[in-house]
Design an enzyme around this catalytic site. Structure first.
Site, PDB file in Angstrom:
ATOM      1  N   GLU A   1       9.115 -13.302  21.308  1.00 48.67           N
ATOM      2  CA  GLU A   1       9.548 -13.636  19.952  1.00 48.67           C
ATOM      3  C   GLU A   1      11.031 -13.338  19.763  1.00 48.67           C
ATOM      4  O   GLU A   1      11.646 -12.617  20.538  1.00 48.67           O
ATOM      5  CB  GLU A   1       8.743 -12.831  18.927  1.00 48.67           C
ATOM      6  CG  GLU A   1       7.309 -13.264  18.836  1.00 48.67           C
ATOM      7  CD  GLU A   1       6.529 -12.504  17.785  1.00 48.67           C
ATOM      8  OE1 GLU A   1       5.375 -12.892  17.571  1.00 48.67           O
ATOM      9  OE2 GLU A   1       7.045 -11.537  17.192  1.00 48.67           O
ATOM     10  N   ASN A   2      11.558 -13.908  18.689  1.00 48.69           N
ATOM     11  CA  ASN A   2      12.943 -13.714  18.314  1.00 48.69           C
ATOM     12  C   ASN A   2      12.979 -13.631  16.800  1.00 48.69           C
ATOM     13  O   ASN A   2      12.190 -14.307  16.133  1.00 48.69           O
ATOM     14  CB  ASN A   2      13.768 -14.901  18.817  1.00 48.69           C
ATOM     15  CG  ASN A   2      15.245 -14.697  18.678  1.00 48.69           C
ATOM     16  OD1 ASN A   2      15.767 -14.617  17.569  1.00 48.69           O
ATOM     17  ND2 ASN A   2      15.930 -14.641  19.811  1.00 48.69           N
TER      18      ASN A   2
ATOM     19  N   GLU B   1       2.393 -19.755  27.328  1.00 46.88           N
ATOM     20  CA  GLU B   1       2.032 -20.922  28.134  1.00 46.88           C
ATOM     21  C   GLU B   1       3.267 -21.697  28.577  1.00 46.88           C
ATOM     22  O   GLU B   1       3.406 -22.070  29.738  1.00 46.88           O
ATOM     23  CB  GLU B   1       1.108 -21.869  27.350  1.00 46.88           C
ATOM     24  CG  GLU B   1      -0.177 -21.250  26.900  1.00 46.88           C
ATOM     25  CD  GLU B   1      -0.116 -20.676  25.484  1.00 46.88           C
ATOM     26  OE1 GLU B   1       0.823 -19.896  25.165  1.00 46.88           O
ATOM     27  OE2 GLU B   1      -1.024 -20.991  24.691  1.00 46.88           O
TER      28      GLU B   1
END
Length: 160
Positions: free
Chosen positions: A64-65, A75
């Site tokens: 995440e960011n 995936e």
């Protein structure tokens, strides 16, 4: 004359004692790698393990960011790395495991739309389906025989 296009989809569900050795290995690797996912904003951990036709196994997790659009799903991370380094070796199986946060029970999830389209791209490139394994609570494994079971009207030519 009106035309109708109909597609039937199905997932198979397996208890742990029915898993093959390779399926168990891929799911275990996906579960292992999800524990170190970088998911400080959603606390939703996802791990993915990919088997290539030559027997190589790769794994990745979600990253995440704080600027949400630039995060990367597990995936797509594993497919991008494996295909970037092995562009002529077809992916065979993709295992996905997820849970809300560390220590919690597994969540039954399927790949998001972006991931489904990415899987579709590699199925098209190699001309063969990628089996998708998804682990849920109680050690139930859901298996899709290919992306057509999760993305029946995928972005492709309906006339072909």
């Amino acid at each position: 004359m009106k035309k109708r296009i109909e597609i039937n989809v199905a997932l198979e569900v397996f208890a742990k004692e029915e898993w093959s050795e390779i399926d168990a290995s891929l799911l275990a690797e996906a579960e292992r790698i999800l524990e170190i996912a970088h998911a400080p904003y959603s606390n939703f951990l996802v791990g993915a393990a990919l088997l290539l036709e030559d027997g190589q196994i790769f794994s990745a997790n979600n990253q995440e960011n704080v600027s949400f659009p630039v995060g990367v799903c597990a995936e797509r991370a594993v497919l991008s790395y494996a295909m970037g380094n092995n562009p002529n070796t077809a992916p065979v199986k993709l295992a996905i495991v997820a849970k809300r946060r560390a220590g919690m029970e597994l969540a039954t999830v399927t790949p998001c739309g972006l991931c489904r389209q990415t899987i579709n791209e590699y199925e098209f490139k190699f001309g063969k389906p990628i089996e998708i394994l998804m682990l849920g609570p109680g050690d139930e494994m859901y298996r899709a025989s290919g992306i057509d079971q999760l993305l029946p009207f995928r972005f492709s030519d309906l006339n072909s």
